[in-house]
Design a protein around this motif. Structure first.
Motif: not given
Lengths: 343, 98
Positions: A93, A95, A212, A280, B13, B15-16, B18, B21, B24-25, B27-28, B45, B47-48
């Motif tokens: 990702q 940013n 996701p 991951d 968070f 990332p896997f 849903p 989101k 992540r947004l 952060l962007s 981050m 783990p999965r």
């Protein structure tokens, strides 16, 4: 030479206009009953062999379901081919990374990869991928759709042979060239931009494992082969960690420039797709940590199997050896008993 | 989103999931020069297969701390929450004439 039919159509037309009451047949000396069939006779070669079928579009460009001239469609096609051709894909990702930062990150990446390639070349390996590995910003939605096509659309073996050209003399006349029309709705098309691919990918019941992750601003690094050595270099540049330390300031001062560092702070490794399996961050590092790549794995496997073989022979031998010992002991016992009885 | 009153951002968070989101947004949404202007941004981050909810911790210039559970919030709701306090700070600043 085909037989000639005597015919003078101009005269026929003239006479039609001037004196219509006179029957035409008497006036002309051609065969008027054949006047409608004015197409020339086919050449003899065509009467002996059947006519090769005609492809109505270039063999490399079968008609696409969505308008082919727009950027979206071309990106879709490009992402599909990227996904099909790269077994290892890293997902990042980004940013708000600035253009200068992108530039310097790309420079560092290329530098590190060329170093790896130089090492490999010195070791005699021919698998050099430095030029093919690049970080690339993607359109997330289109990439997700392309991934759906790649994962869920499997037309199977009955793909049409678009490679044989209908007008080339090498093509046999019995060849099954798709006698498709130019319309994209033809269900026989099975390329990635066809209607069938679109329908297979738009089935919402099928879920991608990567779904996701596919939101927000994304960038990918695609590898043309699973090569842990290159992956290691990429990870140590883009996502340094204790296992994959970033290059030291002394060895690579360019890496510690503010443009590179501020750009790297804004890049986040999300996951990886390795041979259509999803990993991951930790999984990705594990793949990068495989020593020596596939050759290393093979060597490990061989060593392990040799160990197992030695173990098995030992075990089997030990069984027979112990059996021998027990039987021997029994024999000695029996002999001793016999000796006792005799006394 | 008004980001000039933020001093410290902490995001955690998976990332896997849903539902991560919005994390992540968020952060962007940080401006490109945020880090060089002294904002601390830490992203962790998970783990999965972890079930831990996505978490966002914020600190403002006046010292207020904000903890948000991003699992149940959309990004617009997060922005509303953050902007509510940021607007107050902006008004204060305006009244002081700085």
């Amino acid at each position: 030479m085909p037989p000639r039919i005597r015919l003078r159509p101009q005269i026929v037309r003239l006479q039609l206009h001037t004196n219509q009451h006179i029957p035409i047949i008497q006036q002309t000396h051609g065969y008027v009953s054949l006047a409608t069939a004015t197409t020339p006779a086919p050449p003899i070669s065509e009467t002996l062999h059947s006519v090769p079928p005609v492809l109505r579009y270039p063999p490399t460009q079968p008609p696409s379901y969505k308008p082919p001239e727009v950027r979206k469609t071309q990106l879709h096609r490009q992402y599909q081919s990227l996904l099909k051709s790269s077994p290892l894909l890293l997902l990042f990702q980004h940013n708000n990374v600035r253009a200068v930062e992108w530039m310097s990150i790309r420079r560092e990446l290329a530098h590190a990869l060329s170093k790896v390639d130089a090492e490999r070349q010195a070791a005699g390996s021919t698998e050099l991928y430095a030029d093919a590995i690049k970080i690339q910003v993607i359109q997330t939605g289109i990439f997700a759709s392309a991934l759906r096509v790649v994962e869920f659309f499997h037309p199977g073996e009955d793909t049409m042979e678009h490679s044989q050209h209908p007008t080339s003399p090498a093509t046999q006349t019995s060849a099954q060239i798709p006698n498709t029309t130019g319309s994209a709705e033809d269900p026989r098309f099975t390329h990635g931009l066809s209607m069938r691919a679109y329908q297979a990918a738009s089935n919402r019941k099928l879920k991608l494992e990567l779904e996701p992750l596919l939101s927000g601003p994304l960038a990918i690094v695609a590898f043309p082969a699973v090569s842990p050595q290159h992956l290691k270099a990429v990870l140590s540049i883009l996502a340094p960690s204790p296992d994959f330390p970033a290059p030291k300031r002394r060895t690579n001062p360019d890496y510690h420039e503010p443009a590179v560092q501020s750009g790297l702070q804004k890049l986040m490794l999300l996951g990886a797709r390795v041979e259509s399996k999803i990993f991951d961050q930790d999984g990705t590092r594990w793949v990068g940590g495989i020593d020596g790549g596939i050759d290393g794995l093979r060597a490990q496997l061989v060593a392990m199997l040799q160990g197992v073989g030695a173990g098995i022979t030992n075990a089997l031998e030990s069984a027979s050896r112990s059996l021998y010992f027990t039987v021997e002991r029994r024999r000695i016992d029996l002999e001793e008993e016999k000796g006792d009885k005799k006394e | 989103m008004i980001t000039r009153f933020l001093t410290d951002v902490r995001v955690k968070f998976n990332p896997f999931s849903p539902r991560s989101k919005s994390a992540r947004l968020f952060l962007s949404l940080m401006p490109p020069s945020a880090r060089s202007n002294g904002m601390k941004i830490e992203s962790q981050m998970l783990p999965r297969h972890s079930k831990e909810p996505a978490f966002l911790g914020l600190k403002f210039k006046d010292g207020k701390e904000m903890k948000l559970d991003l699992d149940k919030m959309r990004i617009t709701e997060v922005m509303e929450e953050v902007d509510r306090h940021s607007r107050q700070l902006a008004r204060k600043e305006e009244l002081l004439g700085n």
